[in-house]
Design an enzyme around this catalytic site. Sequence first.
Site, mmCIF file in Angstrom:
data_model
loop_
_atom_site.group_PDB
_atom_site.id
_atom_site.type_symbol
_atom_site.label_atom_id
_atom_site.label_comp_id
_atom_site.label_asym_id
_atom_site.label_seq_id
_atom_site.Cartn_x
_atom_site.Cartn_y
_atom_site.Cartn_z
ATOM 1 C CB SER A 54 -9.929 -15.719 26.362
ATOM 2 O OG SER A 54 -9.056 -17.349 25.758
ATOM 3 C CB VAL A 59 -16.992 -13.092 19.596
ATOM 4 C CG1 VAL A 59 -17.058 -10.946 19.952
ATOM 5 C CG2 VAL A 59 -17.869 -12.896 19.676
ATOM 6 C CB CYS A 60 -11.659 -13.107 21.712
ATOM 7 S SG CYS A 60 -12.658 -12.431 23.235
ATOM 8 C CB ALA A 61 -10.504 -15.146 16.918
ATOM 9 C CB SER A 63 -12.513 -7.962 18.076
ATOM 10 O OG SER A 63 -11.580 -8.760 19.199
#
Length: 165
Positions: A54, A59-61, A63
């Site tokens: 999500s 961490v997703c943001a 990446s």
Amino acid sequence: MAKTKLAGNDVQLAGEFLGKEKSVKNFTAVKQDLSEFSLEDFSGKRKVLNIFPSIDTAVCATSVRTFNQKASELENTQVICLSFDLPFAHKRFCGAEGIENVVTGSLFRNPDFAKDYGLLIEDGPLKGLTARAVIVLDENNKILHAKLVDDITHEPDYNAALAVL
């Protein structure tokens, strides 16, 4: 069946994660404007698939931000960021962050993608989302690099992914 971890706890994934030297199956995803694109739309370009649970997690943001910055330095390469987030979430995030060098794709109309690529989380609190992985493809969609991140809370190894390009 593939496995990964979430904060040190085992997480079961549907299917087998893709290995190097294979070609990938075409897929469709939804852009921020609700139109669809397919992997074939980037034919003749190298592709970096940044797949994550999500965009609304730290961490997703990170990446997406990192690949956005690195994508501006790559020739004949398209970074495609994929998750089950709705296109509205991708649009909100990218607008707020000034993300312009990657394509974001929502998988909400194509749930088979996660199973086909061995990334569908089958248990735990993120059940139904995709695990974190980076897949680098050549111009003909042959896999140059495929790495399922060992723990969903970890960032991908950006340098290892981009080194194959």
